[in-house]
Design a protein around this motif. Structure first.
Motif, PDB file in Angstrom:
ATOM      1  N   LEU A 120      13.329 -46.003  -9.005  1.00 49.12           N
ATOM      2  CA  LEU A 120      13.833 -46.211 -10.105  1.00 49.12           C
ATOM      3  C   LEU A 120      15.188 -45.283 -10.081  1.00 49.12           C
ATOM      4  O   LEU A 120      15.494 -44.462  -9.325  1.00 49.12           O
ATOM      5  N   THR A 121      15.807 -45.703 -11.284  1.00 45.79           N
ATOM      6  CA  THR A 121      17.535 -45.401 -11.083  1.00 45.79           C
ATOM      7  C   THR A 121      17.162 -44.757 -12.280  1.00 45.79           C
ATOM      8  O   THR A 121      16.461 -44.739 -12.999  1.00 45.79           O
ATOM      9  N   TYR A 122      18.256 -43.483 -11.718  1.00 46.15           N
ATOM     10  CA  TYR A 122      18.074 -42.768 -13.288  1.00 46.15           C
ATOM     11  C   TYR A 122      18.249 -42.715 -15.013  1.00 46.15           C
ATOM     12  O   TYR A 122      17.419 -42.641 -15.517  1.00 46.15           O
ATOM     13  N   THR A 123      19.318 -44.087 -15.388  1.00 46.36           N
ATOM     14  CA  THR A 123      18.704 -44.563 -16.531  1.00 46.36           C
ATOM     15  C   THR A 123      17.230 -45.580 -17.013  1.00 46.36           C
ATOM     16  O   THR A 123      16.752 -45.137 -17.212  1.00 46.36           O
ATOM     17  N   ALA A 124      16.261 -45.980 -15.785  1.00 50.82           N
ATOM     18  CA  ALA A 124      15.031 -46.534 -15.922  1.00 50.82           C
ATOM     19  C   ALA A 124      14.704 -45.211 -16.121  1.00 50.82           C
ATOM     20  O   ALA A 124      13.915 -45.651 -16.970  1.00 50.82           O
ATOM     21  N   GLY A 125      14.947 -44.499 -15.425  1.00 51.82           N
ATOM     22  CA  GLY A 125      14.089 -42.868 -15.565  1.00 51.82           C
ATOM     23  C   GLY A 125      14.288 -42.458 -16.893  1.00 51.82           C
ATOM     24  O   GLY A 125      12.997 -42.170 -17.918  1.00 51.82           O
ATOM     25  N   HIS A 126      14.965 -42.549 -17.334  1.00 48.92           N
ATOM     26  CA  HIS A 126      15.833 -41.797 -18.644  1.00 48.92           C
ATOM     27  C   HIS A 126      14.414 -42.087 -19.609  1.00 48.92           C
ATOM     28  O   HIS A 126      14.030 -42.730 -20.591  1.00 48.92           O
ATOM     29  N   ASN A 127      14.719 -44.311 -19.552  1.00 46.99           N
ATOM     30  CA  ASN A 127      14.231 -44.680 -20.541  1.00 46.99           C
ATOM     31  C   ASN A 127      12.688 -44.675 -20.811  1.00 46.99           C
ATOM     32  O   ASN A 127      11.991 -44.850 -21.733  1.00 46.99           O
ATOM     33  N   LEU A 128      12.385 -44.897 -19.396  1.00 45.67           N
ATOM     34  CA  LEU A 128      10.963 -44.792 -19.075  1.00 45.67           C
ATOM     35  C   LEU A 128       9.828 -43.317 -19.574  1.00 45.67           C
ATOM     36  O   LEU A 128       8.883 -43.004 -20.904  1.00 45.67           O
ATOM     37  N   LEU A 129      11.194 -42.053 -19.481  1.00 49.07           N
ATOM     38  CA  LEU A 129      10.800 -40.659 -20.505  1.00 49.07           C
ATOM     39  C   LEU A 129      10.927 -40.909 -21.693  1.00 49.07           C
ATOM     40  O   LEU A 129       9.236 -40.796 -22.466  1.00 49.07           O
ATOM     41  N   LYS A 130      11.635 -41.458 -22.162  1.00 52.78           N
ATOM     42  CA  LYS A 130      11.599 -42.202 -24.218  1.00 52.78           C
ATOM     43  C   LYS A 130      10.750 -43.176 -24.690  1.00 52.78           C
ATOM     44  O   LYS A 130       9.617 -42.641 -25.263  1.00 52.78           O
ATOM     45  N   ALA A 131      10.246 -43.859 -23.437  1.00 54.96           N
ATOM     46  CA  ALA A 131       9.180 -44.608 -23.595  1.00 54.96           C
ATOM     47  C   ALA A 131       7.328 -44.250 -23.633  1.00 54.96           C
ATOM     48  O   ALA A 131       6.504 -44.305 -24.794  1.00 54.96           O
ATOM     49  N   HIS A 132       7.857 -42.756 -22.744  1.00 50.26           N
ATOM     50  CA  HIS A 132       5.860 -42.566 -22.893  1.00 50.26           C
ATOM     51  C   HIS A 132       6.323 -41.445 -24.144  1.00 50.26           C
ATOM     52  O   HIS A 132       5.227 -41.519 -25.122  1.00 50.26           O
ATOM     53  N   ALA A 133       7.607 -41.055 -24.226  1.00 47.04           N
ATOM     54  CA  ALA A 133       7.324 -39.409 -26.230  1.00 47.04           C
ATOM     55  C   ALA A 133       6.400 -40.598 -26.548  1.00 47.04           C
ATOM     56  O   ALA A 133       5.888 -40.306 -27.229  1.00 47.04           O
ATOM     57  N   LYS A 134       7.134 -41.873 -27.366  1.00 54.02           N
ATOM     58  CA  LYS A 134       8.075 -42.410 -28.036  1.00 54.02           C
ATOM     59  C   LYS A 134       6.389 -42.933 -28.542  1.00 54.02           C
ATOM     60  O   LYS A 134       5.017 -43.080 -29.442  1.00 54.02           O
ATOM     61  N   VAL A 135       5.184 -43.411 -27.481  1.00 57.26           N
ATOM     62  CA  VAL A 135       3.980 -43.735 -27.503  1.00 57.26           C
ATOM     63  C   VAL A 135       2.976 -42.899 -27.595  1.00 57.26           C
ATOM     64  O   VAL A 135       2.092 -42.845 -28.628  1.00 57.26           O
ATOM     65  N   TRP A 136       3.292 -41.739 -26.826  1.00 58.53           N
ATOM     66  CA  TRP A 136       2.617 -40.691 -27.188  1.00 58.53           C
ATOM     67  C   TRP A 136       2.346 -39.965 -29.138  1.00 58.53           C
ATOM     68  O   TRP A 136       1.773 -39.841 -29.198  1.00 58.53           O
ATOM     69  N   ARG A 137       3.870 -39.892 -29.774  1.00 61.49           N
ATOM     70  CA  ARG A 137       3.879 -39.518 -30.579  1.00 61.49           C
ATOM     71  C   ARG A 137       3.474 -40.371 -31.267  1.00 61.49           C
ATOM     72  O   ARG A 137       2.593 -40.350 -32.300  1.00 61.49           O
ATOM     73  N   LEU A 138       3.554 -41.865 -30.782  1.00 62.07           N
ATOM     74  CA  LEU A 138       2.994 -42.914 -31.958  1.00 62.07           C
ATOM     75  C   LEU A 138       0.736 -42.763 -31.974  1.00 62.07           C
ATOM     76  O   LEU A 138       0.633 -43.056 -32.578  1.00 62.07           O
ATOM     77  N   TYR A 139       0.563 -42.269 -31.197  1.00 61.13           N
ATOM     78  CA  TYR A 139      -0.972 -42.428 -31.301  1.00 61.13           C
ATOM     79  C   TYR A 139      -1.191 -40.885 -31.992  1.00 61.13           C
ATOM     80  O   TYR A 139      -2.024 -41.179 -32.514  1.00 61.13           O
ATOM     81  N   ASP A 140      -0.203 -39.649 -31.560  1.00 57.33           N
ATOM     82  CA  ASP A 140      -0.439 -38.935 -32.174  1.00 57.33           C
ATOM     83  C   ASP A 140      -0.463 -38.429 -34.198  1.00 57.33           C
ATOM     84  O   ASP A 140      -1.495 -37.644 -34.664  1.00 57.33           O
ATOM     85  N   LYS A 141       0.324 -39.328 -34.086  1.00 60.88           N
ATOM     86  CA  LYS A 141       0.662 -39.788 -35.811  1.00 60.88           C
ATOM     87  C   LYS A 141      -0.004 -40.229 -36.095  1.00 60.88           C
ATOM     88  O   LYS A 141      -1.173 -40.229 -37.169  1.00 60.88           O
ATOM     89  N   GLU A 142      -0.382 -41.838 -35.990  1.00 59.74           N
ATOM     90  CA  GLU A 142      -0.731 -42.678 -36.411  1.00 59.74           C
ATOM     91  C   GLU A 142      -2.553 -43.173 -35.568  1.00 59.74           C
ATOM     92  O   GLU A 142      -3.416 -43.731 -36.328  1.00 59.74           O
ATOM     93  N   PHE A 143      -3.076 -42.483 -34.717  1.00 59.47           N
ATOM     94  CA  PHE A 143      -4.711 -43.172 -33.878  1.00 59.47           C
ATOM     95  C   PHE A 143      -5.006 -41.653 -33.506  1.00 59.47           C
ATOM     96  O   PHE A 143      -6.473 -41.755 -33.819  1.00 59.47           O
ATOM     97  N   ARG A 144      -5.058 -40.764 -33.504  1.00 59.97           N
ATOM     98  CA  ARG A 144      -5.665 -39.662 -33.064  1.00 59.97           C
ATOM     99  C   ARG A 144      -6.609 -38.621 -34.021  1.00 59.97           C
ATOM    100  O   ARG A 144      -7.796 -38.443 -33.555  1.00 59.97           O
ATOM    101  N   ARG A 145      -6.377 -38.575 -35.257  1.00 62.00           N
ATOM    102  CA  ARG A 145      -7.199 -38.581 -35.706  1.00 62.00           C
ATOM    103  C   ARG A 145      -8.991 -39.670 -35.836  1.00 62.00           C
ATOM    104  O   ARG A 145      -9.843 -38.934 -35.922  1.00 62.00           O
ATOM    105  N   SER A 146      -8.318 -41.399 -36.274  1.00 59.52           N
ATOM    106  CA  SER A 146      -9.451 -41.955 -36.351  1.00 59.52           C
ATOM    107  C   SER A 146     -10.356 -42.099 -35.117  1.00 59.52           C
ATOM    108  O   SER A 146     -11.321 -41.852 -34.630  1.00 59.52           O
TER     109      SER A 146
END
Length: 986
Positions: free
Chosen positions: A664-690
């Protein structure tokens, strides 16, 4: 049981040629038990010491009336162009300057608390011309050393001749090529016995006569540099043997009654192993040892004559002993003094003396060979160690691990093989001149700066290691090394991993909508009717036959969880929702629902990097992959689709499985972390309850151990590597929302000092809030442990960017691909996670080892699984790590060759013994013992979304069932009585 197995095949009385059984014996020993580190102690009274040689350490070549030696002359030969300055110190002119620092060296011995000190007398210092008269200053020097050793209670082991023949004897007589030398050596020995014998119990006549004879008078590689060929080499050895025998008889006849000492000769050897285990190759190995060690050992320890293999192969080149000489030489050693290590092995062993076999460094097997070949002699290891680079200063990790290996092998030879070893000597006490390698390597326990004036001794890490060994008399068992009994908590996830499930979407025959006619008259085949089609039906899960096989194999394991990754590149080939592979999605749905049906929880990763395009859709891989911020949004869209399509079946999600930080380059790692976090927030907000699932990221985390456990520098390196390998992605998520401070500080340092330009991006405050806490658990994959050091030793294994040297502990068990098997590393990693990130739930998402088809009964993997799980249990029970699951890698050899619990041969899956062993651990939920309290766990049933309606309406279902049964019974009664009425009217 292990000891009894290891003792099998131990010979009784030794005899020439009996050592040939060594190779087959060691090939039969139990694997991997025999290769494991032995935690035990040496016999009481075992001798621990260190050694040195006069020319290597004394210096003072013109001081105190010393005469020139052949090494002085050899070292002063012009090796550089006329007028050019020499590159460093010349030979042993000054070396470690021990002649002027006698008490300095003795203080080093005091620190180590050794029982003995082996050193050599300089023949040219005591007899400058090689013969009388003696040099009073030389006699006084060694007298002071012996007196000081006596004061400290350190036993001297004194070598009369360690390669430094007086030059006068070489000039006058031709050195050891002359038959005069044995008598002159006897005269020199008599001087030493008379002056020092009252203080010396162990004498060695000479060191490594093979090197003196072969390279001093045969090849000319070493002093006196005579290139006389094989004939002169064998003649010099003949005279060396005669000289040794004369000195032994001198002591035995005139000095032993009063001085009560022992005399031997230090013989050096290599070890050799057959290229293939054939009788011919084994005989060639035996011959190799005969030509090096047996050349001198057989005459002394057996019958006074050379080995038969030498006499039959060398013809007239080999001198002959008379019958009286044979009797005179036979038995002239009171113990077997062995030298083994870096002087001869892989250095001064002539290649033709290997007889086309493979050189090795197995001290244990050599000890057993000597035990078998020479009638179980008492063995005193008088020189042993390896070396480090000449630039290595204090943290000599490589040296430590070779020392550890050799000492452990000595211990095994004693405890397992019945070899009679009574003492061990590290070489050497301090850094010195290393013969033909000069100052390019170091072998001392104490560091010497050869350019300094005072030549202070600075203890290396190996001093601390050897101190501990001496203090504990070996490697006693420690509580942390012992397996424990106990069980894991209720609901513990027992899993297996497959990187990607085998997707076989071959349609069943009844999904074909074409119409066929059977040609019963001619071809007897079905003929497709063009343009005519039947109505299509919807695809069902039963259409995928491949799923049933995989599910049945998983059931055999008794696992509760199955971890696999989806293929983003196949689900969304274009990287967006414009093209969806619905058939593949349906396959995944079916697979997950079938897992649930048999109470196995699917653990599904959205993305796992692979070699080809990082397993990204081609359109994303082509335009920068994770370097491109558009990949972040594409990943979020892909995750939303997966949650929508599979979320009813999957309650255990991994956003990204084992993203490789090495690539991983540092830029790629940076984007990868943001992608993970956005997906986690997505699940937490829209799918976890159901959907009521949980989601996190799975990181790879191999443990990193400082190579020198006593070194602060090595500890700093280990901490740095852990932060770069694990903390880089873990700290923003599980810690403070930003990268580890260690990373930022290190990159700032190397960018400013070494002119690198490595930029670690910064998160905005909003991004930190987005990423921090985006987890439900800590998932990690762990396979092995790495040793790291701060001193550059091996350029091939040195990382200049992180300034880290990779080190190998050669006492560790290794897989066929050289992966180290270090179970305790898992426990240390789990403790580190807890110390860094608190009481977070932890899953070991992958843990496994490769094997070899030739490995007997899958024993390495059985050992690996058993011990890694036991270390996980220690982390749970003793360290209070919140461990909630453990997954073995991998499911089968088809998808992960050599790692599977199922082998795959000729389209058939066969369970390996490791599968049965893992299943037994699962069934016991760990390692229960007699004292383990019984754990009563409620029966758990995996979630089935389509069954939810029925489970929540049990009363209604019971009522409907009752009405249905009553209805059927009523119909039956009506039918029965109707028929009776009919018959009555008839």
């Amino acid at each position: 049981l292990l000891l009894s197995l290891l003792f099998l095949g131990r010979p009784g009385l030794g005899a020439p040629g009996q050592g040939a059984g060594t190779w087959s014996r060691f090939a039969r020993l139990p694997y991997p038990q025999d290769q494991l580190f032995l935690h035990d102690t040496f016999p009481d009274g075992f001798l621990w010491g260190a050694g040195s040689a006069a020319y290597q350490t004394e210096g003072g070549w013109r001081q105190g009336g010393k005469g020139a030696s052949v090494w002085d002359t050899f070292a002063h030969r012009p090796a550089t162009p006329p007028g050019a300055a020499p590159p460093g110190p010349v030979g042993g002119d000054v070396a470690s300057d021990s002649y002027n620092n006698l008490f300095r060296d003795v203080e080093g011995l005091r620190r180590l608390r050794v029982s003995h000190y082996r050193f050599s007398l300089s023949w040219a210092r005591l007899l400058p011309n090689g013969t009388a008269p003696p040099n009073p200053a030389g006699l006084a020097h060694y007298g002071r050393l012996l007196a000081r050793l006596r004061e400290m209670g350190v036993e001297p082991v004194v070598t009369l001749y360690h390669w430094d023949l007086p030059q006068a004897l070489q000039d006058t007589f031709g050195g050891w090529a002359s038959p005069v030398l044995p008598q002159l050596f006897r005269d020199y020995a008599e001087l030493c016995f008379r002056h020092f014998g009252g203080q010396v119990r162990y004498w060695l006549t000479m060191d490594n006569p093979y090197v003196v004879a072969w390279h001093g008078y045969g090849t000319g590689r070493l002093p006196p540099g005579v290139r006389g060929g094989p004939r002169l080499g064998y003649l010099a050895a003949h005279h060396l043997l005669q000289a040794h025998a004369k000195v032994w008889h001198l002591y035995n006849d005139h000095f032993r009654p009063a001085q009560r000492g022992k005399v031997s000769i230090a013989l050096s050897s290599h070890w050799i192993k057959p290229q293939r285990m054939t009788e011919k190759n084994i005989q060639e190995c035996q011959k190799s040892l005969d030509f090096v060690l047996g050349w001198f050992a057989k005459p002394i320890f057996i019958d006074g004559d050379y080995p038969e293999s030498m006499r039959s192969n060398l013809s007239s080149l080999l001198p002959e002993f008379s019958e009286s000489e044979k009797k005179y030489i036979k038995g002239t050693a009171d113990f077997f003094a062995l030298s083994f290590g870096a002087t001869l092995s892989f250095q001064l062993l002539d290649s033709h003396m290997k007889f086309q076999q493979l050189e090795s460094i197995s001290l244990r097997q050599l000890l057993y060979w000597i035990h078998s070949e020479y009638n179980n002699p008492q063995i005193f290891i008088v020189e042993n160690s390896w070396f480090v680079s000449g630039t290595t200063k204090r943290d000599d990790a490589k040296y430590i691990y070779y020392l550890k290996k050799f000492i452990m092998e000595t211990l095994k030879a004693i405890r397992y093989d019945g070899v009679n070893v009574f003492g061990y000597t590290v070489w050497s006490l301090l850094d010195g001149f290393e013969w033909h390698r000069g100052y390019s390597i170091r072998r001392g326990l104490f560091y010497v700066d050869f350019q300094s004036h005072d030549k202070k001794l600075i203890p290396k890490s190996s001093v601390l290691f050897y101190e501990k060994v001496i203090e504990k008399n070996g490697f006693p068992p420690l509580p942390e090394n012992q397996p424990i009994e106990g069980v894991f908590p209720c609901g513990f996830a027992w899993g297996i991993v497959d990187n990607y499930i085998q997707v076989d979407m071959t349609p069943a025959q009844f999904l074909d909508s074409s119409v066929y006619v059977w040609d019963v008259h001619q071809t007897k085949k079905l003929i497709k009717v063009d343009g005519v089609y039947a109505s299509k039906r919807k695809c069902h899960c039963v259409d995928f036959a491949a799923i049933r096989l995989q599910i049945s194999l998983l059931q055999e394991m008794h696992v509760t969880h199955f971890h696999f990754s989806l293929k983003w590149s196949l689900i969304l080939p274009l990287g967006n929702l414009s093209l969806i592979n619905h058939t593949l999605v349906h396959y995944y749905q079916c697979f997950a629902s079938e897992l649930l049906r048999v109470n196995i929880t699917p653990v599904v990763a959205l993305w796992q990097p692979m070699i080809e395009n990082q397993e990204l859709p081609v359109s994303l891989a082509k335009y920068g992959a994770w370097e491109n911020t558009e990949t972040v949004q594409a990943f979020v869209e892909y995750a939303r689709f997966c949650f929508t399509s599979l979320g009813d079946h999957v309650k255990f999600w991994i956003t990204m499985n084992e993203p490789s930080v090495k690539n991983l380059t540092y830029t790629a790692g940076h984007n990868l972390l943001k992608a993970h976090a956005k997906v986690w927030r997505l699940y937490d907000k829209e799918f976890r309850r159901s959907q009521k699932g949980k989601i996190s990221i799975a990181l790879q985390g191999d443990w990193v151990e400082p190579a020198c456990p006593f070194s602060r520098n090595d500890q700093e390196v280990a901490d740095r590597i852990l932060e770069f390998d694990v903390g880089w992605l873990a700290e923003p998520i599980f810690g403070n929302g930003d990268y580890p401070e260690v990373m930022r500080a290190w990159l700032h340092r190397i960018n400013s000092v070494d002119l690198y330009n490595f930029h670690l991006p910064y998160f905005s405050e909003d991004e930190k809030k987005l990423i921090q806490g985006s987890f439900d658990f800590f998932a990690l994959s762990h396979y092995t442990t790495t040793l790291v050091g701060s001193e550059k030793e091996d350029a091939v294994k040195y990382d200049h960017y992180l300034e880290v040297q990779m080190i190998n502990d050669i006492t560790w068990l290794h897989s066929p691909s050289r992966v180290a098997v270090v179970p305790w590393g898992l426990r240390k990693l789990l403790k580190w996670v807890k110390s860094k990130y608190g009481d977070v739930p932890v899953y070991v998402m992958a843990n496994g080892i490769d094997d070899d088809q030739n490995m007997v009964h899958d024993k390495l993997r059985v050992y690996y699984i058993q011990n890694y799980i036991n270390e996980a249990l220690k982390a749970y029970t003793l360290d209070n790590v919140n461990l909630q699951g453990y997954f073995v890698y991998s499911f089968n050899d088809k998808t992960a060759p050599k790692y599977g619990l199922y082998s795959y041969v000729a389209n058939q899956y066969e369970p390996k013994p490791s599968l049965k062993h893992y299943r037994e651990i699962i069934d016991n939920n760990g390692f229960p013992g007699p004292e383990t309290p019984e754990l009563l766990c409620p029966e758990e049933v995996a979630s089935c979304p389509k069954c939810h309606f029925f489970r929540t309406r049990k009363s209604l279902l019971a009522f409907i069932s009752f009405i249905f049964v009553a209805f059927i019974v009523t119909i039956l009664f009506i039918t029965y009585y109707s028929k009776r009425v009919e018959r009555r009217y008839k």
